[in-house]
Design a protein around this motif. Structure first.
Motif, PDB file in Angstrom:
ATOM      1  N   ARG A  82       0.850  -1.180   0.000  1.00  0.00           N
ATOM      2  CA  ARG A  82       0.000   0.000   0.000  1.00  0.00           C
ATOM      3  C   ARG A  82       0.895   1.243   0.000  1.00  0.00           C
ATOM      4  NH1 ARG A  82      -3.179  -0.545   4.458  1.00  0.00           N
ATOM      5  NH2 ARG A  82      -4.936  -1.357   3.269  1.00  0.00           N
ATOM      6  N   PRO A  83       0.907   1.983  -1.105  1.00  0.00           N
ATOM      7  CA  PRO A  83       1.726   3.198  -1.151  1.00  0.00           C
ATOM      8  C   PRO A  83       1.121   4.288  -0.277  1.00  0.00           C
ATOM      9  CG  PRO A  83       0.418   2.987  -3.145  1.00  0.00           C
ATOM     10  CD  PRO A  83       0.215   1.717  -2.365  1.00  0.00           C
ATOM     11  N   ARG A  84       1.877   5.356  -0.091  1.00  0.00           N
ATOM     12  CA  ARG A  84       1.396   6.453   0.731  1.00  0.00           C
ATOM     13  C   ARG A  84       0.153   7.097   0.128  1.00  0.00           C
ATOM     14  NH1 ARG A  84       3.065  10.010   4.662  1.00  0.00           N
ATOM     15  NH2 ARG A  84       5.046   8.923   4.896  1.00  0.00           N
ATOM     16  N   THR A  85       0.130   7.241  -1.187  1.00  0.00           N
ATOM     17  CA  THR A  85      -1.015   7.851  -1.862  1.00  0.00           C
ATOM     18  C   THR A  85      -1.478   6.953  -3.004  1.00  0.00           C
ATOM     19  OG1 THR A  85       0.339   9.096  -3.428  1.00  0.00           O
ATOM     20  CG2 THR A  85      -0.173  10.158  -1.310  1.00  0.00           C
ATOM     21  N   LYS A  86      -2.750   7.080  -3.333  1.00  0.00           N
ATOM     22  CA  LYS A  86      -3.329   6.358  -4.459  1.00  0.00           C
ATOM     23  C   LYS A  86      -4.463   7.188  -5.042  1.00  0.00           C
ATOM     24  CE  LYS A  86      -3.797   2.822  -7.198  1.00  0.00           C
ATOM     25  NZ  LYS A  86      -2.729   2.457  -8.160  1.00  0.00           N
ATOM     26  N   SER A  87      -4.517   7.259  -6.378  1.00  0.00           N
ATOM     27  CA  SER A  87      -5.538   8.068  -7.046  1.00  0.00           C
ATOM     28  C   SER A  87      -6.220   7.248  -8.125  1.00  0.00           C
ATOM     29  CB  SER A  87      -4.915   9.326  -7.665  1.00  0.00           C
ATOM     30  OG  SER A  87      -4.341  10.148  -6.669  1.00  0.00           O
ATOM     31  N   PHE A  88      -7.492   7.571  -8.349  1.00  0.00           N
ATOM     32  CA  PHE A  88      -8.289   6.934  -9.386  1.00  0.00           C
ATOM     33  C   PHE A  88      -9.074   7.994 -10.135  1.00  0.00           C
ATOM     34  CE2 PHE A  88      -8.121   3.906  -5.858  1.00  0.00           C
ATOM     35  CZ  PHE A  88      -7.573   2.798  -6.478  1.00  0.00           C
ATOM     36  N   ALA A  89      -9.338   7.728 -11.398  1.00  0.00           N
ATOM     37  CA  ALA A  89     -10.290   8.510 -12.185  1.00  0.00           C
ATOM     38  C   ALA A  89     -11.099   7.504 -12.988  1.00  0.00           C
ATOM     39  CB  ALA A  89      -9.588   9.511 -13.085  1.00  0.00           C
ATOM     40  N   ILE A  90     -12.337   7.258 -12.559  1.00  0.00           N
ATOM     41  CA  ILE A  90     -13.134   6.163 -13.116  1.00  0.00           C
ATOM     42  C   ILE A  90     -14.371   6.735 -13.779  1.00  0.00           C
ATOM     43  CG2 ILE A  90     -14.298   3.994 -12.604  1.00  0.00           C
ATOM     44  CD1 ILE A  90     -12.607   3.787 -10.089  1.00  0.00           C
ATOM     45  N   PRO A  91     -14.478   6.607 -15.115  1.00  0.00           N
ATOM     46  CA  PRO A  91     -15.685   7.065 -15.806  1.00  0.00           C
ATOM     47  C   PRO A  91     -16.739   5.961 -15.848  1.00  0.00           C
ATOM     48  CG  PRO A  91     -14.052   6.417 -17.411  1.00  0.00           C
ATOM     49  CD  PRO A  91     -13.420   6.194 -16.047  1.00  0.00           C
ATOM     50  N   THR A  92     -17.977   6.336 -15.960  1.00  0.00           N
ATOM     51  CA  THR A  92     -19.095   5.407 -16.104  1.00  0.00           C
ATOM     52  C   THR A  92     -20.066   5.957 -17.127  1.00  0.00           C
ATOM     53  OG1 THR A  92     -18.928   4.627 -13.816  1.00  0.00           O
ATOM     54  CG2 THR A  92     -21.017   4.267 -14.935  1.00  0.00           C
ATOM     55  N   LEU A  93     -20.460   5.104 -18.062  1.00  0.00           N
ATOM     56  CA  LEU A  93     -21.462   5.453 -19.058  1.00  0.00           C
ATOM     57  C   LEU A  93     -22.675   4.557 -18.842  1.00  0.00           C
ATOM     58  CD1 LEU A  93     -19.182   5.584 -22.257  1.00  0.00           C
ATOM     59  CD2 LEU A  93     -19.817   7.485 -20.766  1.00  0.00           C
TER      60      LEU A  93
END
Length: 789
Positions: free
Chosen positions: A470-481
């Motif tokens: 588990r890194p210090r930070t984690k980011s996501f950008a998840i689109p949904t249609l």
């Protein structure tokens, strides 16, 4: 299924504008009349004329009048009738003899002789009977002294709410017999001195001084005591006192004596102001002998709303805390809460507060929440994450809807903290921030709709402890249609000899979310949604914001409804739905079963309102691969009349592949309230159902464990002016333990309740579906004009 040849389907179209001649006339508006007032103002009362009537009238004009034979004098809301009436105008005095009858505002007095100053309402009445309009309470007295229009004293008196019959030997089932009763119509309180409460002719409670209500108005005073016997606490005696502090403030103070444990003090304080309100409930027990320590608990709920030059401000909090982990075992309820301790949800106590601001299209809130977990060694609970704090911003896009668009913009950042069940610091504490934007454009067509929707969920996590996994930070950008569509067909049809409007509503819902590995992200506020007709047409299989399921699937379903053509109410509903996954699901919680490529379980549900008395609902989840039902429930209710209700339910849940998480269940639930014998009316002349004896209860049986889980069985006896209740209650507190109690209560209608043990009425209202108390608290107070003669 074959459709009748005479019926034709038609697409539901938008109606044309109505003709002015078809427009309904406005409903008539009722207005109060100054000539029909319940309370006559003092200034008006002084100007009211007097009306007299008799077979023979004699006297001197403007001095006195003697009325004989059916004599009657009326002024405002006061009517005096007698065989003979002497009225002196100078001092406004009436002397009446023989069959004297007074009706003042619906309250009736009858007796042998009366001397009264009419306007001041001062005087004496001998050998009198009386009856009050609001409570229908009545009794006999040697003498009634009218002190003024609002106060009177009754000597050598009785009081009861039992309906009087015409027999000479009639005796009420219960009554107060007192040397003196004072009546205060301003406070609507009666106080009896030097008497006793009699039941079936036997004195059961001495009353040196006791107050009772003359209406539903609040008043300070002692409330009915509660006496109980418990194997843990011994003999319990609770004596609540109600303090009517002000019209917008009150308090209930309840000291309790437990023979095996000591003394406790419970309080409830309520307040209501133009901009804020709240309730504070507390319980304190010094040196509880059961645990050899002080015990306490509190529950404070508060709401504030302010309009300021900079916008609307709001502040609210709900604070719940108890002294120790054993509180849920030793006290049946949290202070101020209706539900009992026992399940894991009831052992999770949340204290939270929220500060909010809104102005124009912007809404900002600051929220904090901290949990207290009442642990049980045999069934430990993993503590939920605390929000310390949570900051949220929302942008109001209502104006966009006028252009056909639905837009949702929201941003949030939250600090999550929690400990393990053994009070160790969790390694996944951290900060989560996300931005959620949704844009949809509904197209409403004649007989259908199409709604394309785009969603972007961008989140960022920052953790206190980090490692290679588990890194210090984690980011996501998840689109949904997603694309939601449906049609609505209608046709006139007949079923069982009745005409209906039937609809056929096919629906198709497609959603696509690409895969993003989220396994290293903790579950702060996320759980699996229930598989039902609401969630099957949704984009995500999870609640919260820590898991966005990778979905590439199509949901197909169809629903048909039978509607009454006159009012559009639904008589029957049947729906079928199923998902088709085009690829395997990869995002999960780690403890749930992931969806596989292909068809999902079939969901079938429906409901029928057979009549105003009968209704049924059913839901079935069927797995084609194993050719078995994985979940099903069916319930029905029969309510032919007030105080007559039967309910039954069957629930089945097949154990999944992880038996530790789900052992499965199969339960039958049956509840009822039903009269056992002949008809009855209450003290207000209202029908209370079909019987005087009632059976009431609820049984919850586990077919898998072959035992009763919960059971409440009781009987009620309605005898017009009193109600008796006996209830046996067995509730499962944990996997191994259950609590069994015997509850008894006698309610003297319009006066008080005496209980042995906890309040059985509260238990019946909480656990028995459709239960209705034999005395509804929202009874309409009769008007004085309903008893005007």
């Amino acid at each position: 299924m074959a459709w009748a040849a005479t019926a034709a389907w038609s697409v539901q179209a938008q109606s044309t504008a109505p003709s002015p001649w078809d427009t309904a006339l406005p409903a008539p508006q009722l207005k109060s009349s100054s000539q029909l007032q319940e309370l006559i103002p003092a200034a008006t009362r002084e100007q009211l004329p007097s009306y007299i009537k008799a077979e023979q009238i004699s006297g001197q004009a403007d001095i006195n009048a003697v009325l004989e034979g059916g004599a009657e004098l009326r002024r405002g809301d006061t009517v005096i009738r007698a065989d003979r009436v002497e009225y002196t105008l100078a001092d406004d005095t009436v002397n009446a003899q023989g069959n004297v009858h007074i009706n003042r505002g619906g309250n009736v007095y009858q007796g042998a002789a009366l001397k009264l100053q009419v306007d001041a309402f001062q005087g004496d009445f001998t050998n009198a009977t009386y009856q009050f309009l609001e409570t229908q309470g009545h009794g006999d007295a040697e003498r009634v002294e009218f002190i003024d229009r609002d106060n009177s004293v009754i000597y050598k008196a009785t009081y009861t709410t039992c309906l009087r019959d015409d027999s000479a030997s009639w005796e009420p089932d219960w009554m107060i017999r007192a040397n003196r009763i004072t009546l205060d119509r301003v406070e609507d309180v009666g106080v009896a001195y030097g008497g006793a409460l009699e039941f079936k002719g036997v004195p059961i409670l001495p009353v040196p001084a006791i107050s009772f209500p003359l209406s539903d108005k609040r008043k300070s005073g002692l409330l009915p005591p509660t006496i109980g016997i418990d194997s843990v606490s011994g003999v319990e005696y609770s004596q609540p006192y109600y303090w009517n502090i002000a019209p917008n403030r009150d308090a209930t103070i309840t000291p309790t004596l437990m023979s095996k444990r000591g003394i406790s003090l419970g309080t409830e304080f309520r307040y209501l102001e133009p901009t804020y309100s709240g309730v504070l409930d507390t319980l304190y027990m010094p040196n509880d002998k059961l645990r050899d320590r002080d015990r306490w608990g509190y529950n404070w709920r508060h709401v504030t709303s302010l309009n300021s030059p900079v916008g609307n401000l709001g502040l609210q909090w709900s604070l719940k805390r108890v002294s120790d982990d054993n509180y849920w075992r030793d006290f049946s309820r949290m202070p101020g809460e209706g539900s009992r301790f026992g399940s894991s949800d009831q052992r999770l106590l949340s204290s939270d507060g929220k500060l909010s601001w809104s102005s124009g299209k912007h809404h900002v809130s600051l929220y904090a929440q901290k949990w207290q977990v009442l642990q049980d060694i045999d069934a430990p609970i993993a503590p939920p994450f605390n929000r310390m704090p949570q900051l949220q911003w929302r942008y109001d896009t209502t104006s966009w809807a006028t252009q056909g668009w639905d837009v949702n913009l929201m941003a949030e950042t939250t600090r999550f903290e929690a400990d393990t069940w053994d009070q160790q610091k969790r390694p996944d504490n951290g900060q989560r921030s996300y931005v959620l934007s949704q844009v949809s454009r509904p197209f409403l067509l004649p007989g259908g709709f199409i709604t394309p929707k785009v969603q972007l969920h961008a989140s960022n996590y920052q953790f206190e402890d980090f490692s290679s996994a588990r890194p210090r930070t984690k980011s996501f950008a998840i689109p949904t249609l997603s694309l939601d569509s449906g049609l609505v067909y209608e046709r006139d049809t007949a079923l069982l000899g009745r005409s209906y409007l039937q609809t056929l509503e096919p629906r198709a819902f497609y959603t696509y979310t690409p895969y993003r590995d989220q396994s290293m992200v903790p579950l702060y506020d996320t759980a699996l949604t229930d598989f039902n007709f609401g969630s099957i047409y949704s984009e995500n299989s999870y609640t919260g914001h820590d898991r966005i399921a990778d979905n590439n699937m199509l949901t197909l379903g169809v629903t048909t409804r039978y509607l009454k053509p006159d009012d559009g109410s639904e008589v029957a509903r049947l729906g079928v739905a199923q998902r088709l996954r085009f690829q395997d699901q990869r995002v999960g919680l780690g403890s749930d079963t992931l969806g596989e490529k292909g068809w999902s379980d079939i969901l079938v549900g429906g409901g029928i309102t057979w009549s105003s008395k009968w209704s049924t609902d059913a839901l079935v989840q069927y797995n084609r691969d194993i050719q078995r039902t994985t979940r099903s429930s069916i319930s029905g209710r029969y309510t032919p009349a007030p105080y007559k209700v039967l309910s039954a339910a069957y629930r089945y849940q097949r154990a999944n592949s992880m038996p530790i998480l789900n052992q499965g269940s199969e339960q039958v639930d049956f509840g009822w309230q039903w009269p056992l014998n002949g008809g009855n009316k209450n003290a207000f002349g209202e029908a209370t159902g079909a019987g005087r004896w009632y059976s009431v209860g609820r049984l919850n049986y586990s077919m898998q464990d072959k035992k009763l889980v919960d059971a409440i069985v009781g009987f009620e006896y309605d005898s017009c002016c009193w109600i008796g209740r006996v209830v046996v209650e067995r509730l499962q507190n944990s996997r191994q333990a259950a609590n069994t109690r015997l509850l008894f209560q006698i309610e003297f209608v319009g006066f008080s309740r005496l209980s042995l043990g906890a309040d059985p009425l509260r238990s019946l209202q909480e656990f028995v579906p459709g239960y209705r108390p034999l005395r509804d608290s929202n009874r309409t107070v009769p008007s004085r004009f309903s008893n005007y003669d």
